[in-house]
Design a protein around this motif. Structure first.
Motif, PDB file in Angstrom:
ATOM      1  N   VAL A  36       0.860  -1.183   0.000  1.00  0.00           N
ATOM      2  CA  VAL A  36       0.000   0.000   0.000  1.00  0.00           C
ATOM      3  C   VAL A  36       0.895   1.230   0.000  1.00  0.00           C
ATOM      4  O   VAL A  36       1.953   1.248   0.620  1.00  0.00           O
ATOM      5  N   GLY A  37       0.482   2.248  -0.725  1.00  0.00           N
ATOM      6  CA  GLY A  37       1.277   3.468  -0.823  1.00  0.00           C
ATOM      7  C   GLY A  37       0.406   4.698  -0.751  1.00  0.00           C
ATOM      8  O   GLY A  37      -0.782   4.620  -0.452  1.00  0.00           O
ATOM      9  N   PRO A  38       0.971   5.847  -1.096  1.00  0.00           N
ATOM     10  CA  PRO A  38       0.231   7.103  -0.989  1.00  0.00           C
ATOM     11  C   PRO A  38      -0.801   7.289  -2.098  1.00  0.00           C
ATOM     12  O   PRO A  38      -0.743   6.646  -3.149  1.00  0.00           O
ATOM     13  N   ARG A  39      -1.725   8.169  -1.834  1.00  0.00           N
ATOM     14  CA  ARG A  39      -2.721   8.613  -2.808  1.00  0.00           C
ATOM     15  C   ARG A  39      -2.433  10.093  -3.055  1.00  0.00           C
ATOM     16  O   ARG A  39      -2.757  10.938  -2.230  1.00  0.00           O
ATOM     17  N   LEU A  40      -1.813  10.412  -4.190  1.00  0.00           N
ATOM     18  CA  LEU A  40      -1.366  11.773  -4.466  1.00  0.00           C
ATOM     19  C   LEU A  40      -2.507  12.732  -4.800  1.00  0.00           C
ATOM     20  O   LEU A  40      -2.403  13.926  -4.584  1.00  0.00           O
ATOM     21  N   GLU A  41      -3.577  12.214  -5.401  1.00  0.00           N
ATOM     22  CA  GLU A  41      -4.768  12.994  -5.757  1.00  0.00           C
ATOM     23  C   GLU A  41      -4.502  14.114  -6.757  1.00  0.00           C
ATOM     24  O   GLU A  41      -5.213  15.115  -6.790  1.00  0.00           O
ATOM     25  N   GLN A  42      -3.476  13.945  -7.589  1.00  0.00           N
ATOM     26  CA  GLN A  42      -3.173  14.915  -8.642  1.00  0.00           C
ATOM     27  C   GLN A  42      -2.261  14.262  -9.673  1.00  0.00           C
ATOM     28  O   GLN A  42      -1.667  13.221  -9.414  1.00  0.00           O
ATOM     29  N   THR A  43      -2.147  14.894 -10.829  1.00  0.00           N
ATOM     30  CA  THR A  43      -1.246  14.371 -11.847  1.00  0.00           C
ATOM     31  C   THR A  43       0.200  14.618 -11.441  1.00  0.00           C
ATOM     32  O   THR A  43       0.485  15.463 -10.597  1.00  0.00           O
ATOM     33  N   THR A  44       1.099  13.883 -12.060  1.00  0.00           N
ATOM     34  CA  THR A  44       2.532  14.077 -11.869  1.00  0.00           C
ATOM     35  C   THR A  44       3.159  14.358 -13.232  1.00  0.00           C
ATOM     36  O   THR A  44       2.560  14.078 -14.275  1.00  0.00           O
ATOM     37  N   SER A  45       4.346  14.898 -13.248  1.00  0.00           N
ATOM     38  CA  SER A  45       5.045  15.184 -14.505  1.00  0.00           C
ATOM     39  C   SER A  45       5.370  13.883 -15.224  1.00  0.00           C
ATOM     40  O   SER A  45       5.738  12.882 -14.589  1.00  0.00           O
ATOM     41  N   VAL A  46       5.248  13.886 -16.543  1.00  0.00           N
ATOM     42  CA  VAL A  46       5.609  12.715 -17.336  1.00  0.00           C
ATOM     43  C   VAL A  46       7.069  12.375 -17.047  1.00  0.00           C
ATOM     44  O   VAL A  46       7.919  13.254 -17.006  1.00  0.00           O
ATOM     45  N   GLY A  47       7.346  11.111 -16.809  1.00  0.00           N
ATOM     46  CA  GLY A  47       8.699  10.677 -16.492  1.00  0.00           C
ATOM     47  C   GLY A  47       8.965  10.579 -14.997  1.00  0.00           C
ATOM     48  O   GLY A  47      10.072  10.252 -14.592  1.00  0.00           O
ATOM     49  N   SER A  48       7.955  10.840 -14.176  1.00  0.00           N
ATOM     50  CA  SER A  48       8.126  10.699 -12.722  1.00  0.00           C
ATOM     51  C   SER A  48       8.254   9.232 -12.318  1.00  0.00           C
ATOM     52  O   SER A  48       8.750   8.929 -11.240  1.00  0.00           O
ATOM     53  N   TYR A  49       7.812   8.337 -13.180  1.00  0.00           N
ATOM     54  CA  TYR A  49       7.896   6.892 -12.946  1.00  0.00           C
ATOM     55  C   TYR A  49       8.617   6.275 -14.140  1.00  0.00           C
ATOM     56  O   TYR A  49       8.658   6.859 -15.221  1.00  0.00           O
ATOM     57  N   ALA A  50       9.163   5.099 -13.959  1.00  0.00           N
ATOM     58  CA  ALA A  50       9.895   4.418 -15.040  1.00  0.00           C
ATOM     59  C   ALA A  50       8.983   4.164 -16.236  1.00  0.00           C
ATOM     60  O   ALA A  50       7.785   3.925 -16.075  1.00  0.00           O
ATOM     61  N   GLY A  51       9.556   4.204 -17.425  1.00  0.00           N
ATOM     62  CA  GLY A  51       8.813   3.891 -18.639  1.00  0.00           C
ATOM     63  C   GLY A  51       8.654   2.386 -18.793  1.00  0.00           C
ATOM     64  O   GLY A  51       9.319   1.594 -18.120  1.00  0.00           O
ATOM     65  N   ASN A  52       7.757   1.984 -19.689  1.00  0.00           N
ATOM     66  CA  ASN A  52       7.593   0.554 -19.952  1.00  0.00           C
ATOM     67  C   ASN A  52       8.757   0.071 -20.832  1.00  0.00           C
ATOM     68  O   ASN A  52       9.626   0.869 -21.201  1.00  0.00           O
ATOM     69  N   PRO A  53       8.827  -1.216 -21.174  1.00  0.00           N
ATOM     70  CA  PRO A  53       9.968  -1.718 -21.961  1.00  0.00           C
ATOM     71  C   PRO A  53      10.187  -1.012 -23.301  1.00  0.00           C
ATOM     72  O   PRO A  53      11.284  -1.050 -23.846  1.00  0.00           O
ATOM     73  N   TRP A  54       9.171  -0.357 -23.845  1.00  0.00           N
ATOM     74  CA  TRP A  54       9.333   0.365 -25.106  1.00  0.00           C
ATOM     75  C   TRP A  54       9.595   1.847 -24.885  1.00  0.00           C
ATOM     76  O   TRP A  54       9.677   2.615 -25.840  1.00  0.00           O
TER      77      TRP A  54
END
Length: 135
Positions: A36-54
């Protein structure tokens, strides 16, 4: 779904579990036994999380995305990158990806929903993808 999966066969491009360390969603509702983790309740900047394999970012979470497909049932035969009906059967377009307000269950690669064309939400957008061409 094809771009979201990025050649994987698991529930998410990252495997069969999803935590809010991997995508922006309601982290109080992880999937597959993830923490279980946080609920940010807003968008984040693109690239804040790892990209998929492509190399696509935010295919799971952040904002839901309008798709070009009209809403309708898929044929029963096995398909690669299905697009839905060729013509408008209803005034609904497909939405994929789910957003920061949803639980991980809604972010699965194969999950799709739909809504009336023209609806607007703060958690609904679209995706632009550019291919870099070597000079």
């Amino acid at each position: 779904e094809y771009a979201c999966r990025a050649g994987t066969t698991t529930v998410f491009a990252f495997g069969n579990k999803l935590s809010s360390k991997q995508a922006n969603f309601n982290g109080t509702r992880p999937y597959g036994g993830a923490a279980v983790g946080p609920r940010l309740e807003q968008t984040t900047s693109v690239g804040s999380y790892a990209g998929n394999p492509w190399g696509f970012f935010d295919m799971h979470g952040n904002v839901s995305e309008w798709c070009a497909d009209w809403e309708g049932k898929y044929p029963t035969a096995s398909l690669t990158d299905p697009t839905g009906p060729a013509s408008r059967s209803r005034s609904h377009k497909v939405i994929r990806g789910a957003s920061f307000v949803r639980g991980a269950e809604e972010l699965r690669s194969a999950k799709r929903s739909h809504d009336l064309l023209g609806k607007r939400y703060g958690s609904l957008g679209f995706r632009l993808s550019l291919r870099q061409v070597a000079k």
